[in-house]
Motif scaffolding. Structure first.
Motif, PDB file in Angstrom:
ATOM      1  N   ASP A  61      -3.220 -13.813 -14.424  1.00 29.07           N
ATOM      2  CA  ASP A  61      -3.700 -14.075 -13.055  1.00 29.07           C
ATOM      3  C   ASP A  61      -3.320 -15.520 -12.717  1.00 29.07           C
ATOM      4  N   PRO A  62      -2.034 -15.771 -12.554  1.00 25.92           N
ATOM      5  CA  PRO A  62      -1.606 -17.170 -12.357  1.00 25.92           C
ATOM      6  C   PRO A  62      -1.924 -17.668 -10.957  1.00 25.92           C
ATOM      7  N   PRO A  63      -1.899 -18.987 -10.749  1.00 21.92           N
ATOM      8  CA  PRO A  63      -2.087 -19.514  -9.395  1.00 21.92           C
ATOM      9  C   PRO A  63      -1.007 -18.940  -8.482  1.00 21.92           C
ATOM     10  N   TYR A  92      -4.876 -26.450  -9.436  1.00 18.66           N
ATOM     11  CA  TYR A  92      -6.301 -26.244  -9.744  1.00 18.66           C
ATOM     12  C   TYR A  92      -7.014 -27.529 -10.173  1.00 18.66           C
ATOM     13  N   TYR A 137       3.107 -23.163 -12.458  1.00 22.14           N
ATOM     14  CA  TYR A 137       2.945 -21.994 -11.583  1.00 22.14           C
ATOM     15  C   TYR A 137       2.655 -22.383 -10.132  1.00 22.14           C
ATOM     16  N   MET A 140      -5.385 -23.704 -23.429  1.00 21.54           N
ATOM     17  CA  MET A 140      -4.081 -24.359 -23.558  1.00 21.54           C
ATOM     18  C   MET A 140      -3.067 -23.745 -22.597  1.00 21.54           C
ATOM     19  N   ASP A 141      -1.910 -24.344 -22.537  1.00 20.85           N
ATOM     20  CA  ASP A 141      -0.853 -23.872 -21.665  1.00 20.85           C
ATOM     21  C   ASP A 141      -0.428 -22.462 -22.103  1.00 20.85           C
ATOM     22  N   ALA A 142      -0.490 -21.530 -21.162  1.00 18.80           N
ATOM     23  CA  ALA A 142      -0.172 -20.135 -21.471  1.00 18.80           C
ATOM     24  C   ALA A 142       1.246 -19.978 -22.023  1.00 18.80           C
ATOM     25  N   ASN A 143       2.172 -20.816 -21.544  1.00 16.80           N
ATOM     26  CA  ASN A 143       3.557 -20.692 -22.006  1.00 16.80           C
ATOM     27  C   ASN A 143       3.730 -21.179 -23.441  1.00 16.80           C
ATOM     28  N   SER A 146       0.242 -27.620 -13.224  1.00 16.21           N
ATOM     29  CA  SER A 146       0.770 -26.346 -13.696  1.00 16.21           C
ATOM     30  C   SER A 146       2.121 -26.031 -13.062  1.00 16.21           C
TER      31      SER A 146
HETATM   32  C1  LIG Z   1      -5.965 -17.500 -10.009  1.00 13.69           C
HETATM   33  S1  LIG Z   1      -6.757 -18.530 -11.213  1.00 13.69           S
HETATM   34  C2  LIG Z   1      -7.365 -17.380 -12.369  1.00 13.69           C
HETATM   35  C3  LIG Z   1      -8.787 -17.061 -12.144  1.00 13.69           C
HETATM   36  C4  LIG Z   1      -9.416 -16.226 -13.233  1.00 13.69           C
HETATM   37  N1  LIG Z   1      -8.745 -14.944 -13.362  1.00 13.69           N
HETATM   38  C5  LIG Z   1     -10.871 -16.010 -12.917  1.00 13.69           C
HETATM   39  O1  LIG Z   1     -11.234 -14.909 -12.493  1.00 13.69           O
HETATM   40  O2  LIG Z   1     -11.656 -16.940 -13.084  1.00 13.69           O
HETATM   41  C6  LIG Z   1      -5.408 -19.241 -12.069  1.00 13.69           C
HETATM   42  C7  LIG Z   1      -5.806 -20.056 -13.298  1.00 13.69           C
HETATM   43  O3  LIG Z   1      -4.643 -20.349 -14.082  1.00 13.69           O
HETATM   44  C8  LIG Z   1      -4.800 -21.636 -14.662  1.00 13.69           C
HETATM   45  N2  LIG Z   1      -3.446 -22.082 -15.064  1.00 13.69           N
HETATM   46  C9  LIG Z   1      -2.455 -22.562 -14.285  1.00 13.69           C
HETATM   47  N3  LIG Z   1      -1.352 -22.807 -15.014  1.00 13.69           N
HETATM   48  C10 LIG Z   1      -1.648 -22.476 -16.294  1.00 13.69           C
HETATM   49  C11 LIG Z   1      -0.917 -22.521 -17.515  1.00 13.69           C
HETATM   50  N4  LIG Z   1       0.349 -22.952 -17.565  1.00 13.69           N
HETATM   51  N5  LIG Z   1      -1.549 -22.109 -18.634  1.00 13.69           N
HETATM   52  C12 LIG Z   1      -2.815 -21.667 -18.600  1.00 13.69           C
HETATM   53  N6  LIG Z   1      -3.566 -21.599 -17.481  1.00 13.69           N
HETATM   54  C13 LIG Z   1      -2.988 -22.003 -16.343  1.00 13.69           C
HETATM   55  C14 LIG Z   1      -5.444 -22.431 -13.551  1.00 13.69           C
HETATM   56  O4  LIG Z   1      -6.054 -23.598 -14.051  1.00 13.69           O
HETATM   57  C15 LIG Z   1      -6.460 -21.402 -13.011  1.00 13.69           C
HETATM   58  O5  LIG Z   1      -7.657 -21.508 -13.705  1.00 13.69           O
END
Ligand SMILES: C[S@@+](CC[C@H](N)C(=O)[O-])C[C@H]1O[C@@H](n2cnc3c(N)ncnc32)[C@H](O)[C@@H]1O
Length: 219
Positions: free
Chosen positions: A91-93, A99, A133, A74-77, A131
């Motif tokens: 580890d956000p985008p 993505y 981010y 789900m949405d991290a926020n 996202s």
């Molecule tokens: C840099 S990647 C992280 C990779 C992960 N650490 C790995 O090793 O597989 C960023 C991830 O954040 C997810 N993402 C982006 N916005 C998000 C949000 N609001 N809530 C949750 N996940 C989110 C993206 O879908 C993507 O999978």
């Protein structure tokens, strides 16, 4: 064909939910190994590619390990308001590449809802999966996340691409803004490591650093 079979087995009770997910994991990993792409699914390699076999491997499943782990999709926020933790690792985008748009093939395989697909890359409408981010105001989403985090420590991975690369590779949040947000939360330390950068092959830059921001949260 394989994905359809997995669905068929699940619907008819031949495999349960866990088994279905194991099969799906295996399929997604294997497909990614032979895809005619450069790693994401924004475009495919147009010149002739070497054909490789699809090899389905069994993921290493260990039912004894990590039995207390909880996984959310789900949405991290939204999630951050519902959980407490000791260490929050984020580890956000980094850049403007969404993505869901880049990995639409895998997303489709996972959900198997068969939405309408368009264009040469056969993408579906990912508007609802976008996202914050990846947007220009990423820092607002980050600030909201950090402000609402109930945690003792925060670890943030973020690269230092700033405005150095191809515009789509530019980091969405500046160090200055990240530090403003983190400094409000606690004591910040930054750890750096040289890192092989992610590019789509458009240009080469050196000095890409992967950084970890570590915060000891104020009581
Ligand atoms: C840099 S990647 C992280 C990779 C992960 N650490 C790995 O090793 O597989 C960023 C991830 O954040 C997810 N993402 C982006 N916005 C998000 C949000 N609001 N809530 C949750 N996940 C989110 C993206 O879908 C993507 O999978």
């Amino acid at each position: 064909m394989i994905r359809e079979k997995i669905k068929e087995w699940f619907v008819s009770g031949i495999v349960n939910r866990k088994e279905k997910n194991i099969l799906l994991t295996s399929l997604i990993y294997s497909i990614d190994k032979i895809a005619n792409t450069v790693g994401h699914y924004d475009a495919y390699i147009k010149k002739e590619i070497k054909e490789k076999d699809l090899i389905l491997k069994m993921p290493k499943i260990d039912n004894e390990k990590n039995i207390n782990n909880e996984i959310y999709n789900m949405d991290a926020n939204v999630l951050i308001r519902e959980i407490e933790c000791d260490i929050l690792y984020i580890d956000p985008p980094y850049n403007s590449r969404q993505y869901a748009n880049m990995y639409h093939v895998l997303e489709n395989l996972a959900l198997w809802q068969k939405p309408e697909v368009k264009g040469i890359a056969r993408k579906f409408d990912t508007t609802h999966l976008k996202s914050g981010y990846n947007q220009k105001n990423a820092i607002d989403f980050f600030n909201d996340l950090i402000e609402n985090a109930q945690t003792k420590y925060v670890l943030l991975s973020y690269n230092n691409m700033g405005n150095k690369g191809h515009s789509r590779s530019n980091a969405r949040m500046s160090d200055e803004d990240i530090l403003k947000v983190l400094n409000k939360k606690g004591k910040v330390e930054i750890f750096e490591k040289e890192y092989k950068e992610f590019t789509t092959g458009k240009r080469k830059r050196g000095e890409n650093k992967e950084r970890v921001f570590f915060v000891e949260v104020n009581n």
